[in-house]
Design a protein around this motif. Sequence first.
Motif, PDB file in Angstrom:
ATOM      1  N   ALA A  97      11.451  -3.946  -6.903  1.00 47.85           N
ATOM      2  CA  ALA A  97      10.510  -3.508  -5.875  1.00 47.85           C
ATOM      3  C   ALA A  97      11.261  -3.135  -4.607  1.00 47.85           C
ATOM      4  CB  ALA A  97       9.498  -4.617  -5.587  1.00 47.85           C
ATOM      5  N   THR A  99      10.819  -2.096  -0.417  1.00 43.16           N
ATOM      6  CA  THR A  99       9.962  -2.110   0.758  1.00 43.16           C
ATOM      7  C   THR A  99      10.579  -1.286   1.878  1.00 43.16           C
ATOM      8  OG1 THR A  99       9.010  -3.504   2.493  1.00 43.16           O
ATOM      9  CG2 THR A  99      11.013  -4.308   1.457  1.00 43.16           C
ATOM     10  N   SER A 104      13.167  -8.377   2.992  1.00 42.40           N
ATOM     11  CA  SER A 104      12.335  -8.570   1.814  1.00 42.40           C
ATOM     12  C   SER A 104      11.483  -9.811   2.004  1.00 42.40           C
ATOM     13  CB  SER A 104      13.201  -8.717   0.571  1.00 42.40           C
ATOM     14  OG  SER A 104      13.992  -9.879   0.665  1.00 42.40           O
ATOM     15  N   TYR A 111       5.622  -4.669  -0.552  1.00 39.47           N
ATOM     16  CA  TYR A 111       6.492  -3.717  -1.231  1.00 39.47           C
ATOM     17  C   TYR A 111       5.751  -2.407  -1.484  1.00 39.47           C
ATOM     18  CZ  TYR A 111       9.819  -7.464  -1.744  1.00 39.47           C
ATOM     19  OH  TYR A 111      10.711  -8.476  -1.480  1.00 39.47           O
TER      20      TYR A 111
END
Length: 124
Positions: A97, A99, A104, A111
């Motif tokens: 994923a 973002t 994170s 995300y």
Amino acid sequence: QVQPVEFGGGLVQAGGSLRLSCAASGRTLSNYGMGWFRQAPGKEREFVAGISRSGASTYYADSVKGRFSISRDSAKNTMYLQMNNLKPEDTAVYYCAVTQRGWSSEVQMTYDYWGLGTQVTVSS
């Protein structure tokens, strides 16, 4: 638009190791925070590990601390998840994923882009 693609899943015996990779074409991944999530059969998708844009900060779920290691290589535009001492309960589809934030988190809704996943199966 970022389209992450995961590589490296497979079948391994308990106690073994695998390394997952996540790459994306068309975008420099070093501009983004990134993470790994997983979903086991019959369970919700859960956070595994995350890494900040710079790579200086990493985060892990308690269930994988000390066994998994997340890293990124800007030159190769790739993120990795080194998984050691694998257990049958690690069996799941693993998702990369991305973002747009520089950091994170464990929260899936933060995300913006997701890969299609790669299957990891750990036999006992």
